[in-house]
Design a protein around this motif. Sequence first.
Motif, mmCIF file in Angstrom:
data_model
loop_
_atom_site.group_PDB
_atom_site.id
_atom_site.type_symbol
_atom_site.label_atom_id
_atom_site.label_comp_id
_atom_site.label_asym_id
_atom_site.label_seq_id
_atom_site.Cartn_x
_atom_site.Cartn_y
_atom_site.Cartn_z
ATOM 1 N N ASP A 192 2.428 1.470 -3.538
ATOM 2 C CA ASP A 192 1.418 1.886 -4.478
ATOM 3 C C ASP A 192 1.110 3.431 -4.367
ATOM 4 O O ASP A 192 0.936 3.999 -5.458
ATOM 5 C CB ASP A 192 0.273 1.036 -4.370
ATOM 6 C CG ASP A 192 -0.690 1.108 -5.577
ATOM 7 O OD1 ASP A 192 -0.225 1.244 -6.511
ATOM 8 O OD2 ASP A 192 -1.948 1.133 -5.157
ATOM 9 N N ASP A 213 9.276 4.442 -10.628
ATOM 10 C CA ASP A 213 8.673 3.491 -9.726
ATOM 11 C C ASP A 213 9.952 2.381 -9.405
ATOM 12 O O ASP A 213 9.818 2.015 -8.316
ATOM 13 C CB ASP A 213 7.575 2.516 -10.464
ATOM 14 C CG ASP A 213 6.173 3.329 -10.506
ATOM 15 O OD1 ASP A 213 6.277 4.594 -9.929
ATOM 16 O OD2 ASP A 213 5.529 2.986 -11.104
ATOM 17 N N GLY A 261 2.541 -2.874 -12.976
ATOM 18 C CA GLY A 261 1.348 -3.679 -13.239
ATOM 19 C C GLY A 261 0.817 -3.324 -14.560
ATOM 20 O O GLY A 261 0.214 -4.140 -15.315
ATOM 21 N N ARG A 320 1.695 -5.803 -9.194
ATOM 22 C CA ARG A 320 0.584 -5.623 -9.799
ATOM 23 C C ARG A 320 0.070 -3.984 -9.784
ATOM 24 O O ARG A 320 -1.057 -3.467 -10.178
ATOM 25 C CB ARG A 320 -0.611 -6.177 -8.849
ATOM 26 C CG ARG A 320 -0.395 -7.931 -9.458
ATOM 27 C CD ARG A 320 -1.853 -8.442 -8.495
ATOM 28 N NE ARG A 320 -1.931 -8.490 -7.042
ATOM 29 C CZ ARG A 320 -1.244 -9.189 -6.320
ATOM 30 N NH1 ARG A 320 -0.527 -10.007 -6.659
ATOM 31 N NH2 ARG A 320 -1.542 -8.794 -4.886
ATOM 32 N N HIS A 321 0.858 -3.138 -9.194
ATOM 33 C CA HIS A 321 0.643 -1.725 -9.306
ATOM 34 C C HIS A 321 1.818 -0.863 -10.048
ATOM 35 O O HIS A 321 2.646 -1.339 -10.330
ATOM 36 C CB HIS A 321 0.648 -1.362 -7.731
ATOM 37 C CG HIS A 321 -0.313 -2.100 -7.121
ATOM 38 N ND1 HIS A 321 -1.442 -1.692 -6.667
ATOM 39 C CD2 HIS A 321 0.035 -3.149 -6.249
ATOM 40 C CE1 HIS A 321 -2.155 -2.483 -5.874
ATOM 41 N NE2 HIS A 321 -1.409 -3.527 -5.681
ATOM 42 N N GLY A 322 1.338 0.540 -10.224
ATOM 43 C CA GLY A 322 2.279 1.400 -10.984
ATOM 44 C C GLY A 322 2.561 0.985 -12.391
ATOM 45 O O GLY A 322 1.924 0.231 -12.781
ATOM 46 N N ARG A 324 0.790 -1.373 -0.103
ATOM 47 C CA ARG A 324 0.066 -0.013 0.234
ATOM 48 C C ARG A 324 0.897 1.037 -0.140
ATOM 49 O O ARG A 324 0.615 2.194 -0.538
ATOM 50 C CB ARG A 324 -0.902 -0.009 1.038
ATOM 51 C CG ARG A 324 -2.095 0.908 1.346
ATOM 52 C CD ARG A 324 -3.115 0.441 2.389
ATOM 53 N NE ARG A 324 -3.722 -0.828 2.299
ATOM 54 C CZ ARG A 324 -3.389 -1.743 3.050
ATOM 55 N NH1 ARG A 324 -2.192 -1.726 4.290
ATOM 56 N NH2 ARG A 324 -3.906 -2.910 3.047
#
Length: 186
Positions: free
Chosen positions: A77, A87, A129, A124-126, A74
Amino acid sequence: MSYRFRDSGKGDIRIRRSTRSIKGAYLDMLGEMAEDDITVSSLTDRAGVNRKTFYLHYKNKAALRDEIADDMIRTLDDDFTGDMESDILTLYEFLDTDDDGCRKLLGAPEYRDFRDRLYGGIFRHGAFGEIAETSKYPSLTVGYLYSVVGIYDRYMEQNPARKNLKKLAKSASQLVLRGLSGGGIA
């Protein structure tokens, strides 16, 4: 230690305060001793809560670690911008912690499950993902993403005093986006 990761932000403030205290105490203790030496009693004493409070929120220490991994995901993300180089730099700065408990979770072989959960969530993020979702070859893409962490680990082993994370992030992002020849490796 104050707990530096973002929790879900949901629920009663007293519950959030208790769980943050437990998580902070766990990381402190993990930096000082082996996991097997951390008892729920010693953990709750350090956190300033009672054992019932621990078991109200966590089944066991593994469930506590899972929640810490989710909080780390979290946190990252929230900091990701969607730009691969940025990132990766954010991830590298995150991994470059002075916290002994976090370092143990991120590096010691016995915490592979923790790292798999953490990196699986991060990827799975940024920008991670986005590239994984649009790839024709998702398993190859995930391999490249895991190599981003391997690049960091290897660099830090060889250059503990020389930390040029921006340059490292740039090379790693080129590797992910353009393959080996784009990263200046082949």
